[in-house]
Design a protein around this motif. Structure first.
Motif, mmCIF file in Angstrom:
data_model
loop_
_atom_site.group_PDB
_atom_site.id
_atom_site.type_symbol
_atom_site.label_atom_id
_atom_site.label_comp_id
_atom_site.label_asym_id
_atom_site.label_seq_id
_atom_site.Cartn_x
_atom_site.Cartn_y
_atom_site.Cartn_z
ATOM 1 N N THR A 14 -10.975 0.823 1.329
ATOM 2 C CA THR A 14 -11.087 0.663 0.357
ATOM 3 C C THR A 14 -10.812 2.419 0.823
ATOM 4 N N PRO A 15 -11.709 3.015 -0.608
ATOM 5 C CA PRO A 15 -11.522 4.113 -1.118
ATOM 6 C C PRO A 15 -13.182 5.519 0.219
ATOM 7 N N GLU A 32 -6.983 12.972 -4.946
ATOM 8 C CA GLU A 32 -6.016 13.804 -4.953
ATOM 9 C C GLU A 32 -4.541 12.596 -5.095
ATOM 10 N N ALA A 33 -5.440 11.365 -4.964
ATOM 11 C CA ALA A 33 -4.898 10.282 -4.246
ATOM 12 C C ALA A 33 -4.419 10.061 -6.459
ATOM 13 N N ILE A 38 -1.195 12.581 -2.273
ATOM 14 C CA ILE A 38 -0.992 12.116 -0.762
ATOM 15 C C ILE A 38 -1.138 10.844 -1.276
ATOM 16 N N PRO A 39 -0.583 10.064 0.048
ATOM 17 C CA PRO A 39 0.232 8.958 -0.060
ATOM 18 C C PRO A 39 -0.984 8.065 -0.555
ATOM 19 N N CYS A 40 -0.573 6.532 -1.002
ATOM 20 C CA CYS A 40 -1.594 5.558 -1.610
ATOM 21 C C CYS A 40 -1.354 4.449 -2.046
ATOM 22 N N ILE A 57 -2.077 11.986 6.570
ATOM 23 C CA ILE A 57 -2.696 12.791 4.475
ATOM 24 C C ILE A 57 -3.084 12.636 6.019
ATOM 25 N N ALA A 58 -3.772 12.473 7.226
ATOM 26 C CA ALA A 58 -3.782 13.033 8.294
ATOM 27 C C ALA A 58 -2.980 14.422 9.362
#
Length: 103
Positions: A14-15, A32-33, A38-40, A57-58
């Motif tokens: 989850t976020p 950002e998502a 960012i990938p999601c 993301i990291a």
């Protein structure tokens, strides 16, 4: 072959979980998502993050996550207090009640 622990190797996070793992604010992650920066993964309307998403993301961050100090980056457009006050008053057509400051 042993199975990975389900709690540590979840398929999707989850976020709130992703934000905690990345040490960022959940609001930043959601924003950002939503911008697709960012990938999601969206499951319908539900936002989720895979382990690969979190690793990506990291990996995007060049260094430690620290908010920029905008105050120190830009010099004041008004200069020093004595010169800026006199310049502002001159532009506005006012006379200073104090004698001019000499350096």
């Amino acid at each position: 072959m042993p199975q990975p622990d389900a709690d540590t190797h979840r398929l999707l996070h989850t976020p709130a979980e992703a934000a905690a793992l990345l040490a960022v604010r959940e609001s930043w992650l959601r924003r950002e998502a939503g911008r697709r920066e960012i990938p999601c993964t969206f499951l319908g309307r539900h936002l989720r993050f895979s382990s690969d998403d979190l690793a990506s993301i990291a990996g995007q961050a060049p260094g430690p996550h620290a908010p920029p100090d905008h105050r120190a980056a830009a010099p004041s457009p008004f200069g020093t207090e004595s010169s800026s006050c006199a310049a502002t008053l001159a532009l506005l057509g006012h006379r200073s009640v104090h004698p001019p400051v000499t350096p």
